[in-house]
Scaffold this active site. Structure first.
Site, PDB file in Angstrom:
ATOM      1  N   TRP A   1      -0.867 -14.125   8.473  1.00 40.93           N
ATOM      2  CA  TRP A   1      -0.173 -14.929   9.475  1.00 40.93           C
ATOM      3  C   TRP A   1       0.988 -14.172  10.142  1.00 40.93           C
ATOM      4  CZ3 TRP A   1       5.030 -16.157   8.514  1.00 40.93           C
ATOM      5  CH2 TRP A   1       5.482 -15.793   7.241  1.00 40.93           C
TER       6      TRP A   1
ATOM      7  N   GLU B   1     -16.037   0.408   2.748  1.00 39.21           N
ATOM      8  CA  GLU B   1     -16.373   0.815   1.374  1.00 39.21           C
ATOM      9  C   GLU B   1     -17.669   0.139   0.941  1.00 39.21           C
ATOM     10  OE1 GLU B   1     -12.915   0.346  -1.129  1.00 39.21           O
ATOM     11  OE2 GLU B   1     -11.645   1.218   0.391  1.00 39.21           O
TER      12      GLU B   1
ATOM     13  N   THR C   1      -9.464   9.690  -4.112  1.00 43.41           N
ATOM     14  CA  THR C   1      -9.610  10.359  -5.408  1.00 43.41           C
ATOM     15  C   THR C   1      -8.817   9.631  -6.503  1.00 43.41           C
ATOM     16  OG1 THR C   1      -7.917  11.845  -4.552  1.00 43.41           O
ATOM     17  CG2 THR C   1     -10.173  12.674  -4.581  1.00 43.41           C
TER      18      THR C   1
END
Ligand code: NAG
Length: 456
Positions: free
Chosen positions: A73, A142, A213
């Protein structure tokens, strides 16, 4: 004039890094860190404008009409807080990260599926970034080819990256603005890398590539192991042999990623386990996640500032072959990073001539310094120092004379940018009453109307 030049040199040396290759220190912040209680609460105005070269704001998403949209928001207020830091450090670059998932499904999947969807996304992304004064975009899918994404999404991702680059080039030409940066957060696990990325196709279009990593190991496994080890351990076997920084980065390099575009990921958090028995070594049996921390409130993960409260009284160990520490007390085991492990990773990173570091995240470091008594941002500050960046401009550059009008220009003036009437290729930056002379990029001159450098 000679005085002006000498001050200019001082300020340029202060702000630009000295190391030839590792020139980027990219720091992520999250818009959910604002919900942590008390001293854990973090908003963009906690950021030190001189600490990192780039700040990435996580996270924006993509709606069902393929448009880039905020997730909180108050995101637009926080965008302002973040981007106002550029009035204090005009060399700071900011990027907006887009990603996340809805019910485990990445919003990228639908968006990349058709050229017309990608076109809508690109148009909306450019106008949203410009409207909110960001310098670039960070793609955080991802991952292509994972979690409901088809194998063909590897090519769709390549298409997206190439088309975004082309759109950013064209927009910069049309508007005569500095081109938006294009970057991505990418996988560190070898099988995912192979499924997700056509490296020779995407790398030329990305300004830098954040290899994630970390999260190599955690409470989802049966035995204790480190979140972000530099090398394999002698107790690793099978696919675990590849769950370390050296394997991931070596793989990215072997696929043709240019070293100077790869950024090594540094985590300012640790991963915890509950021990099953009396064995508390590396590889000890675990029953699952350690208890949630009081601020991050997530089982299995502690911020550095929660770790440092724990290690006082715990038994602390260094894993020599992996160059990272862990600490244990009672049934709790935590593998984390500290100043020593960051320094070891930087040393290794330099041998590979990588482009620099990215940090997940600013809000998980001891950003205020109240928890660890090591000053504000102890991990990121040490990272910055071990990468060879010069000290931040907290002390004033020593003027050779105080009578010079440039040197005393900022005395009593508000922080901000001002025109240098003597030389339009430079401008004056006031910060805490101190004058810094900054130079525009070659070919550009300063305009006070936009507080920016632009074509004459
Ligand atoms: C680092 O990775 C490379 C490539 O996989 C490997 O040959 C080398 O042995 C590794 N080094 C260490 C210390 O594990």
């Amino acid at each position: 004039m000679s005085i002006i030049i000498s001050i200019m040199c001082i300020s340029l040396i202060i702000i630009s890094p000295s190391s030839a290759t590792s020139t980027k220190l990219v720091c992520h912040m999250t818009n959910w860190a604002q919900y942590r209680p008390a001293s854990g609460k973090f908003t963009a105005d906690h950021i030190d404008p001189f600490l990192c070269t780039h700040v990435v704001y996580a996270l924006a998403t993509i709606n069902s009409f393929n448009q880039l949209i905020p997730t909180e928001w108050n995101d637009e207020d926080q965008y302002k807080m973040l981007n106002n830091l550029k009035d204090i450090n005009p060399l700071l670059k900011t990027l907006l990260s887009v990603g996340g998932s809805t019910n485990g499904i990445s919003p990228f999947i639908g968006m990349v599926s058709k050229p017309e969807n990608r076109a809508v996304f690109m148009k909306s992304a450019i106008s949203f970034l410009r409207k909110n004064n960001f310098d670039g975009l960070n793609l955080d899918w991802e991952f292509p080819g994972q979690s409901g994404s088809m194998g063909s999404d590897k090519d769709r991702f390549s298409d997206l990256v190439a088309e975004l680059d082309e759109a950013f080039v064209q927009e910069a030409k049309d508007t005569r603005k500095t081109q938006l940066l294009l970057t991505a957060n990418v996988a560190a696990f070898l099988p995912i890398i192979n499924r997700a990325y056509d490296v020779p196709k995407i790398a030329p279009h990305l300004d830098f590539i954040n290899v994630m990593t970390y999260d190599y190991h955690g409470h989802w496994e049966a035995r204790t192991s480190h979140n972000s080890p530099l090398f394999k351990s002698s107790i690793d076997s099978g696919s675990q042999l590849q769950h370390n920084i050296n394997s991931s980065i070596s793989h990215w390099l072997s696929l043709g990623a240019p070293a100077d575009k790869l950024l090594l990921g540094f985590s300012t958090y640790g991963r915890t386990y509950s021990l099953r028995g009396s064995d508390s070594t590396l590889g000890a049996l675990s029953t699952g996640a350690g208890e949630a921390g009081p601020y991050t409130r997530t089982a299995g993960l502690w911020s550095y500032y929660e770790v440092c409260s724990f290690i006082n009284g715990a038994s602390v160990h260094w894993i020599p072959e992996q160059k990272v520490p862990y600490a244990t007390n009672g049934v709790v085991w935590v593998g984390y990073d500290n100043v020593q492990s960051f320094a070891a990773k930087v040393e290794w990173m330099n041998t590979k001539s990588l482009g620099g570091a990215h940090v997940w995240t600013l809000d998980l470091d001891d950003f205020s310094g109240v928890f660890c008594s090591e000053g504000a941002y102890p991990l990121v500050t040490n990272l910055r120092n071990s990468m060879g960046f010069p000290p931040k401009p907290t002390a004033p550059p020593r003027p050779t004379t105080t009578k010079d009008p440039i040197v005393s220009f900022c005395a009593g003036r508000p922080d901000g940018l001002y025109e240098n009437v003597a030389d339009k290729t430079t401008y004056l930056q006031c910060f805490n009453g101190i004058t810094y002379v900054q130079r525009c990029q070659p070919g550009l001159i300063y305009y006070d109307a936009c507080k920016c450098c632009n074509y004459p």
